[in-house]
Write a protein that holds these residues in place. Sequence first.
Motif, PDB file in Angstrom:
ATOM      1  N   ILE A   1       0.844  -1.197   0.000  1.00  0.00           N
ATOM      2  CA  ILE A   1       0.000   0.000   0.000  1.00  0.00           C
ATOM      3  C   ILE A   1       0.878   1.245   0.000  1.00  0.00           C
ATOM      4  N   LEU A   2       0.720   2.037  -1.034  1.00  0.00           N
ATOM      5  CA  LEU A   2       1.507   3.261  -1.211  1.00  0.00           C
ATOM      6  C   LEU A   2       0.640   4.468  -0.873  1.00  0.00           C
ATOM      7  N   ARG A   3       1.148   5.341  -0.030  1.00  0.00           N
ATOM      8  CA  ARG A   3       0.433   6.567   0.316  1.00  0.00           C
ATOM      9  C   ARG A   3       0.969   7.725  -0.507  1.00  0.00           C
ATOM     10  N   CYS A   4       0.072   8.373  -1.253  1.00  0.00           N
ATOM     11  CA  CYS A   4       0.458   9.532  -2.050  1.00  0.00           C
ATOM     12  C   CYS A   4       0.548  10.779  -1.166  1.00  0.00           C
ATOM     13  N   ALA A   5       1.115  11.825  -1.720  1.00  0.00           N
ATOM     14  CA  ALA A   5       1.339  13.046  -0.940  1.00  0.00           C
ATOM     15  C   ALA A   5       0.045  13.674  -0.456  1.00  0.00           C
ATOM     16  N   ASP A   6      -1.056  13.496  -1.209  1.00  0.00           N
ATOM     17  CA  ASP A   6      -2.330  14.088  -0.818  1.00  0.00           C
ATOM     18  C   ASP A   6      -3.212  13.133  -0.030  1.00  0.00           C
ATOM     19  N   GLY A   7      -2.678  11.975   0.344  1.00  0.00           N
ATOM     20  CA  GLY A   7      -3.433  11.044   1.177  1.00  0.00           C
ATOM     21  C   GLY A   7      -4.098   9.911   0.426  1.00  0.00           C
ATOM     22  N   LEU A   8      -4.152   9.975  -0.907  1.00  0.00           N
ATOM     23  CA  LEU A   8      -4.673   8.847  -1.662  1.00  0.00           C
ATOM     24  C   LEU A   8      -3.816   7.611  -1.409  1.00  0.00           C
ATOM     25  N   LEU A   9      -4.442   6.456  -1.370  1.00  0.00           N
ATOM     26  CA  LEU A   9      -3.736   5.203  -1.157  1.00  0.00           C
ATOM     27  C   LEU A   9      -3.860   4.322  -2.393  1.00  0.00           C
ATOM     28  N   ILE A  10      -2.768   3.668  -2.770  1.00  0.00           N
ATOM     29  CA  ILE A  10      -2.789   2.736  -3.894  1.00  0.00           C
ATOM     30  C   ILE A  10      -2.394   1.364  -3.372  1.00  0.00           C
TER      31      ILE A  10
ATOM     32  N   ASN B   1      -4.324   1.340 -12.974  1.00  0.00           N
ATOM     33  CA  ASN B   1      -4.952   1.910 -11.784  1.00  0.00           C
ATOM     34  C   ASN B   1      -6.440   2.121 -12.003  1.00  0.00           C
ATOM     35  N   ASN B   2      -7.204   1.993 -10.934  1.00  0.00           N
ATOM     36  CA  ASN B   2      -8.638   2.236 -10.972  1.00  0.00           C
ATOM     37  C   ASN B   2      -9.090   2.612  -9.565  1.00  0.00           C
ATOM     38  N   TYR B   3     -10.195   3.341  -9.471  1.00  0.00           N
ATOM     39  CA  TYR B   3     -10.684   3.774  -8.170  1.00  0.00           C
ATOM     40  C   TYR B   3     -11.584   2.720  -7.526  1.00  0.00           C
ATOM     41  N   TYR B   4     -11.460   2.592  -6.220  1.00  0.00           N
ATOM     42  CA  TYR B   4     -12.342   1.710  -5.456  1.00  0.00           C
ATOM     43  C   TYR B   4     -13.769   2.246  -5.466  1.00  0.00           C
ATOM     44  N   SER B   5     -13.895   3.551  -5.306  1.00  0.00           N
ATOM     45  CA  SER B   5     -15.211   4.180  -5.313  1.00  0.00           C
ATOM     46  C   SER B   5     -15.739   4.273  -6.730  1.00  0.00           C
TER      47      SER B   5
ATOM     48  N   ARG C   1     -13.325  13.463 -12.358  1.00  0.00           N
ATOM     49  CA  ARG C   1     -12.190  12.979 -11.584  1.00  0.00           C
ATOM     50  C   ARG C   1     -11.109  12.423 -12.498  1.00  0.00           C
ATOM     51  N   SER C   2      -9.908  12.960 -12.378  1.00  0.00           N
ATOM     52  CA  SER C   2      -8.774  12.447 -13.139  1.00  0.00           C
ATOM     53  C   SER C   2      -8.262  11.175 -12.483  1.00  0.00           C
ATOM     54  N   LEU C   3      -7.414  10.452 -13.197  1.00  0.00           N
ATOM     55  CA  LEU C   3      -6.891   9.197 -12.693  1.00  0.00           C
ATOM     56  C   LEU C   3      -5.496   9.405 -12.129  1.00  0.00           C
ATOM     57  N   ARG C   4      -5.295   9.034 -10.864  1.00  0.00           N
ATOM     58  CA  ARG C   4      -3.982   9.136 -10.252  1.00  0.00           C
ATOM     59  C   ARG C   4      -3.089   7.990 -10.746  1.00  0.00           C
ATOM     60  N   VAL C   5      -1.907   8.373 -11.204  1.00  0.00           N
ATOM     61  CA  VAL C   5      -0.893   7.412 -11.639  1.00  0.00           C
ATOM     62  C   VAL C   5       0.408   7.787 -10.956  1.00  0.00           C
ATOM     63  N   VAL C   6       1.154   6.792 -10.500  1.00  0.00           N
ATOM     64  CA  VAL C   6       2.448   7.031  -9.865  1.00  0.00           C
ATOM     65  C   VAL C   6       3.530   6.348 -10.696  1.00  0.00           C
ATOM     66  N   ALA C   7       4.436   7.166 -11.222  1.00  0.00           N
ATOM     67  CA  ALA C   7       5.557   6.652 -12.013  1.00  0.00           C
ATOM     68  C   ALA C   7       6.814   6.611 -11.155  1.00  0.00           C
TER      69      ALA C   7
ATOM     70  N   TYR D   1       9.485   8.254  -6.701  1.00  0.00           N
ATOM     71  CA  TYR D   1       8.092   8.320  -7.133  1.00  0.00           C
ATOM     72  C   TYR D   1       7.748   9.703  -7.669  1.00  0.00           C
ATOM     73  N   GLN D   2       6.992   9.722  -8.756  1.00  0.00           N
ATOM     74  CA  GLN D   2       6.431  10.981  -9.249  1.00  0.00           C
ATOM     75  C   GLN D   2       4.946  10.772  -9.496  1.00  0.00           C
ATOM     76  N   GLU D   3       4.137  11.541  -8.783  1.00  0.00           N
ATOM     77  CA  GLU D   3       2.689  11.421  -8.911  1.00  0.00           C
ATOM     78  C   GLU D   3       2.184  12.341 -10.024  1.00  0.00           C
ATOM     79  N   LEU D   4       1.196  11.860 -10.762  1.00  0.00           N
ATOM     80  CA  LEU D   4       0.559  12.688 -11.777  1.00  0.00           C
ATOM     81  C   LEU D   4      -0.866  12.238 -11.958  1.00  0.00           C
ATOM     82  N   ASP D   5      -1.683  13.117 -12.494  1.00  0.00           N
ATOM     83  CA  ASP D   5      -3.085  12.821 -12.731  1.00  0.00           C
ATOM     84  C   ASP D   5      -3.346  12.812 -14.232  1.00  0.00           C
ATOM     85  N   ILE D   6      -3.906  11.704 -14.698  1.00  0.00           N
ATOM     86  CA  ILE D   6      -4.259  11.565 -16.115  1.00  0.00           C
ATOM     87  C   ILE D   6      -5.638  12.171 -16.311  1.00  0.00           C
ATOM     88  N   SER D   7      -5.753  13.123 -17.223  1.00  0.00           N
ATOM     89  CA  SER D   7      -7.014  13.832 -17.406  1.00  0.00           C
ATOM     90  C   SER D   7      -8.078  12.923 -18.012  1.00  0.00           C
ATOM     91  N   THR D   8      -9.323  13.347 -17.899  1.00  0.00           N
ATOM     92  CA  THR D   8     -10.446  12.540 -18.369  1.00  0.00           C
ATOM     93  C   THR D   8     -10.506  12.439 -19.882  1.00  0.00           C
TER      94      THR D   8
END
Length: 230
Positions: A100-109, A187-191, A202-208, A168-175
């Motif tokens: 489980i990876l915690r992103c800087a804004d609190g999102l968990l992967i 990646n996919n959201y649980y919700s 909602r954009s998609l969080r991706v961690v490279a 790690y570099q976090e980025l958001d893939i636009s819709t």
Amino acid sequence: MPYALNQISKLFLCFYQTIYVIHKAQPKTEEHKHIAGLDFMKEFSGFTVERSASIVPNCGQGVKVTSGTVQPGCITSLYPGLIYEPYEHIFFQSLGNQFILRCADGLLIDGNDKGLSKSLYKSCRGRDSFWPLPACDDSWLNLHNACPLNVGQYVNNHNKQYPANVAYQELDISTDFPAHLRQYLPNNYYSSVIHSPNGTNRSLRVVALVSLQTIHCNEEMFSSYFTVVR
């Protein structure tokens, strides 16, 4: 220096467009797709990375460069998994789970490819798919990845003997990222909520995982779990 976010988006687009064409022309077995993806990764990036036994005792699997040389500032891999908002509970998923990876804004992967984590990922993928297009890539749950980038969860943490060579570099893939290429992102959201609280899509969080230095063939990659490139 690491790629700027717009450069990463362009890189993704180019990479996945070609992967899409290759996979449509290849036999439909996961092994053939995996081999074709590795061949293209070598041609596109100049190197390949794959899961293998770690050189660190008792660390199990790791990720190493299997051909070519990785230059500083390259995307080496992605961290796959189901994404949880900070307010969502993951007590049962987290039991004995080191992925489980915690992103800087609190999102968990949750990058665990076994047990409850695996079942939830596949379930959410089926829920969100737009037939005939899958919502995301689930081949990282198996031995053969359709996209060879999707192995970042197996990159081990650094230590005194083996310092970090990726971060790690976090980025958001636009819709507006093409739907036919979205199927290769791991990646996919649980919700199932498709809109964020502020009313925007909602954009998609991706961690490279981005290389910090030159990494040669047969060298293992190590990250710092406490370092995020911004």
